[in-house]
Design an enzyme around this catalytic site. Structure first.
Site, short mmCIF file in Angstrom:
data_model
loop_
_atom_site.label_atom_id
_atom_site.label_comp_id
_atom_site.label_asym_id
_atom_site.label_seq_id
_atom_site.Cartn_x
_atom_site.Cartn_y
_atom_site.Cartn_z
N CYS A 190 0.86 -1.19 0.00
CA CYS A 190 0.00 0.00 0.00
C CYS A 190 0.89 1.23 0.00
O CYS A 190 2.05 1.17 -0.44
CB CYS A 190 -1.01 -0.03 1.15
SG CYS A 190 -0.28 0.00 2.80
N ARG B 13 -3.44 -0.67 5.46
CA ARG B 13 -4.02 -1.76 4.66
C ARG B 13 -3.10 -2.96 4.48
O ARG B 13 -3.51 -4.10 4.74
CB ARG B 13 -4.43 -1.21 3.28
CG ARG B 13 -5.57 -0.23 3.32
CD ARG B 13 -5.72 0.54 2.02
NE ARG B 13 -4.58 1.44 1.81
CZ ARG B 13 -4.39 2.19 0.74
NH1 ARG B 13 -5.25 2.13 -0.26
NH2 ARG B 13 -3.35 2.99 0.66
N ASP C 99 -8.45 3.73 1.34
CA ASP C 99 -7.46 4.03 2.38
C ASP C 99 -8.21 4.51 3.62
O ASP C 99 -8.87 5.55 3.58
CB ASP C 99 -6.53 5.14 1.85
CG ASP C 99 -5.43 5.46 2.82
OD1 ASP C 99 -5.46 4.98 3.98
OD2 ASP C 99 -4.52 6.21 2.43
P1 4NP Z 1 -1.85 2.76 4.12
O1 4NP Z 1 -2.54 4.08 4.68
O2 4NP Z 1 -1.29 3.11 2.76
O3 4NP Z 1 -3.01 1.82 4.04
O4 4NP Z 1 -0.81 2.35 5.11
C1 4NP Z 1 -1.83 5.31 4.78
C2 4NP Z 1 -1.07 5.55 5.88
C3 4NP Z 1 -0.41 6.76 6.00
C4 4NP Z 1 -0.52 7.72 5.01
C5 4NP Z 1 -1.30 7.45 3.90
C6 4NP Z 1 -1.95 6.25 3.79
N1 4NP Z 1 0.11 8.98 5.16
O5 4NP Z 1 -0.08 9.83 4.28
O6 4NP Z 1 0.85 9.18 6.13
#
Ligand code: 4NP
Length: 152
Positions: A9, A15, A123
């Site tokens: 991800c 995720r 997300d």
């Molecule tokens: P992930 O979710 O891609 O599912 O781990 C996110 C976690 C952090 C961020 C974006 C998406 N962020 O911008 O910090």
């Protein structure tokens, strides 16, 4: 022979840690190695988001010992299957591919699940607990389908 599966991800804290833990729980450790990574560097070394840890714990799955890392080009050599959680993650991974063999290993995770039209796993980072529950259920359903397919 080991089959190696990588869940990817953006941050590797919401995720893909769930997809990593859930997929590993459905496959034999003797034959499968499952890992996860993020395309971004923001959260390197961090534990999964506490809301991902909580929703996994509700389903008797401990993902708290995972540590975020960034996707790297050598992952194309290490892994047989690379699953991107959404189109943006897919595009980021593909931008690092060196050749058509690398490209062939990458797919959208939700392509395996014909029950769902939208192939982008949302997300949940800016969402609430219900968003994490929704994501958990969708990942769990999709991992069951994938595990069955990969085990055949
Ligand atoms: P992930 O979710 O891609 O599912 O781990 C996110 C976690 C952090 C961020 C974006 C998406 N962020 O911008 O910090």
């Amino acid at each position: 022979m080991m089959t190696r599966i990588l869940m990817v991800c953006l941050g590797n804290i919401c995720r893909s840690p769930l997809a990593h833990g859930i997929m590993a729980s459905k496959l034999s450790e003797d034959s499968f190695y499952v890992d996860s990574a993020g395309t971004a560097a923001y959260h390197i070394g961090n534990s999964p988001d506490k809301r991902s840890i909580a929703v996994a714990k509700q389903h008797n799955l401990d993902i708290s010992t995972q540590s975020a890392r960034q996707f790297k080009v050598s992952d194309f050599d290490t892994f047989d299957y690379i699953f991107a959680m959404d189109q943006s993650n897919y595009d980021n991974i593909i931008s690092l591919a060196r050749n058509s063999d690398d490209v062939k290993k990458v797919s959208l995770f939700l392509e395996a699940n014909s029950n769902i039209q939208n192939k982008n796993l949302p997300d949940p980072y800016y969402g609430d607990h219900s968003d994490f529950e929704y994501v958990y259920d969708l990942i769990n359903e999709t991992c069951s389908i994938l595990a069955k397919k990969i085990n055949d």
